[in-house]
Design a protein around this motif. Sequence first.
Motif, mmCIF file in Angstrom:
data_model
loop_
_atom_site.group_PDB
_atom_site.id
_atom_site.type_symbol
_atom_site.label_atom_id
_atom_site.label_comp_id
_atom_site.label_asym_id
_atom_site.label_seq_id
_atom_site.Cartn_x
_atom_site.Cartn_y
_atom_site.Cartn_z
ATOM 1 N N UNK A 1 0.851 -1.173 0.000
ATOM 2 C CA UNK A 1 0.000 0.000 0.000
ATOM 3 C C UNK A 1 0.893 1.231 0.000
ATOM 4 N N UNK A 2 0.434 2.264 -0.629
ATOM 5 C CA UNK A 2 1.222 3.492 -0.732
ATOM 6 C C UNK A 2 1.407 4.153 0.626
ATOM 7 N N UNK A 3 2.632 4.549 0.885
ATOM 8 C CA UNK A 3 2.928 5.201 2.160
ATOM 9 C C UNK A 3 2.201 6.530 2.295
ATOM 10 N N UNK A 4 1.952 7.220 1.178
ATOM 11 C CA UNK A 4 1.241 8.510 1.241
ATOM 12 C C UNK A 4 -0.177 8.324 1.780
ATOM 13 N N UNK A 91 -2.228 -1.588 12.235
ATOM 14 C CA UNK A 91 -2.585 -2.459 11.112
ATOM 15 C C UNK A 91 -2.252 -1.785 9.793
ATOM 16 N N UNK A 92 -2.556 -0.500 9.672
ATOM 17 C CA UNK A 92 -2.262 0.209 8.424
ATOM 18 C C UNK A 92 -0.774 0.205 8.117
ATOM 19 N N UNK A 93 0.035 0.411 9.125
ATOM 20 C CA UNK A 93 1.490 0.385 8.919
ATOM 21 C C UNK A 93 1.932 -0.993 8.433
ATOM 22 N N UNK A 94 1.280 -2.042 8.906
ATOM 23 C CA UNK A 94 1.647 -3.399 8.473
ATOM 24 C C UNK A 94 1.295 -3.638 7.003
ATOM 25 N N UNK A 95 0.449 -2.799 6.422
ATOM 26 C CA UNK A 95 0.066 -2.937 5.015
ATOM 27 C C UNK A 95 1.089 -2.315 4.066
ATOM 28 N N UNK A 100 -0.681 -4.355 -3.543
ATOM 29 C CA UNK A 100 -2.055 -3.830 -3.606
ATOM 30 C C UNK A 100 -2.556 -3.795 -5.046
ATOM 31 N N UNK A 101 -1.935 -4.550 -5.919
ATOM 32 C CA UNK A 101 -2.306 -4.524 -7.340
ATOM 33 C C UNK A 101 -3.354 -5.572 -7.704
ATOM 34 N N UNK A 102 -4.225 -5.873 -6.795
ATOM 35 C CA UNK A 102 -5.306 -6.814 -7.086
ATOM 36 C C UNK A 102 -6.630 -6.172 -6.677
ATOM 37 N N UNK A 103 -7.710 -6.702 -7.222
ATOM 38 C CA UNK A 103 -9.021 -6.123 -6.949
ATOM 39 C C UNK A 103 -9.658 -6.755 -5.732
ATOM 40 N N UNK A 104 -10.279 -5.908 -4.940
ATOM 41 C CA UNK A 104 -11.038 -6.325 -3.765
ATOM 42 C C UNK A 104 -12.521 -6.153 -4.060
ATOM 43 N N UNK A 122 -5.511 0.483 -2.079
ATOM 44 C CA UNK A 122 -5.228 1.917 -2.060
ATOM 45 C C UNK A 122 -6.508 2.730 -2.223
ATOM 46 N N UNK A 123 -7.357 2.339 -3.159
ATOM 47 C CA UNK A 123 -8.553 3.152 -3.415
ATOM 48 C C UNK A 123 -9.572 3.062 -2.284
ATOM 49 N N UNK A 124 -9.774 1.887 -1.678
ATOM 50 C CA UNK A 124 -10.737 1.804 -0.576
ATOM 51 C C UNK A 124 -10.205 2.537 0.650
ATOM 52 N N UNK A 125 -8.904 2.514 0.863
ATOM 53 C CA UNK A 125 -8.340 3.249 1.999
ATOM 54 C C UNK A 125 -8.381 4.762 1.759
ATOM 55 N N UNK A 126 -8.180 5.193 0.520
ATOM 56 C CA UNK A 126 -8.333 6.621 0.213
ATOM 57 C C UNK A 126 -9.785 7.043 0.447
ATOM 58 N N UNK A 127 -10.710 6.174 0.073
ATOM 59 C CA UNK A 127 -12.139 6.434 0.313
ATOM 60 C C UNK A 127 -12.424 6.503 1.814
ATOM 61 N N UNK A 128 -11.851 5.580 2.569
ATOM 62 C CA UNK A 128 -12.039 5.578 4.027
ATOM 63 C C UNK A 128 -11.494 6.864 4.648
ATOM 64 N N UNK A 129 -10.381 7.351 4.136
ATOM 65 C CA UNK A 129 -9.813 8.598 4.642
ATOM 66 C C UNK A 129 -10.761 9.773 4.373
#
Length: 169
Positions: A1-4, A91-95, A100-104, A122-129
Amino acid sequence: MRSAIVSAINQHLNQASLLLDVITNQQYTDESVGPYYSSVGSHLRHTLDFFNCVIDGLDHNQIDLTARKRQEEVATDKEVAKLHIARIQETLVSFLDINTDYLLHVTDNLGQGNVTVNYTLDSIMAHANSHAVHHFATIGYVLHQLNVEHTIKGFGYNPTTPIEKRKGI
């Protein structure tokens, strides 16, 4: 997952944790503000539920945003909420080192029943943010109505909001 993404989420969750340090338990649980009569705690619990749905669904690639646990203790006890925030952040740091190049498969109810769509982590976590920032803005409104001031820079503001439009930070 992207560190940003992890960094942005953790920055916002750190703001929530700081807020818990400066408000009282009474302010955290006060449900007197209309029109929805929801507390700061209930908004924070809801925000954390979103992250938990993502985390809980990863193992089976079935993230169900309608399967929130709604742990009432998170909404009523600031210390429990702070522990919950810290667990999510760990947990996020462990990711950070995972692919993350697969579809959920992500299920949500958009108002006409459940719909499943594909996201990347990446996209669901950006959405969660973004979802968290939205609820933090609501928390800011509730606190304003309760005459509770804080000095947490940027809390509840979308990062794209021009600085000159931000009030009280």
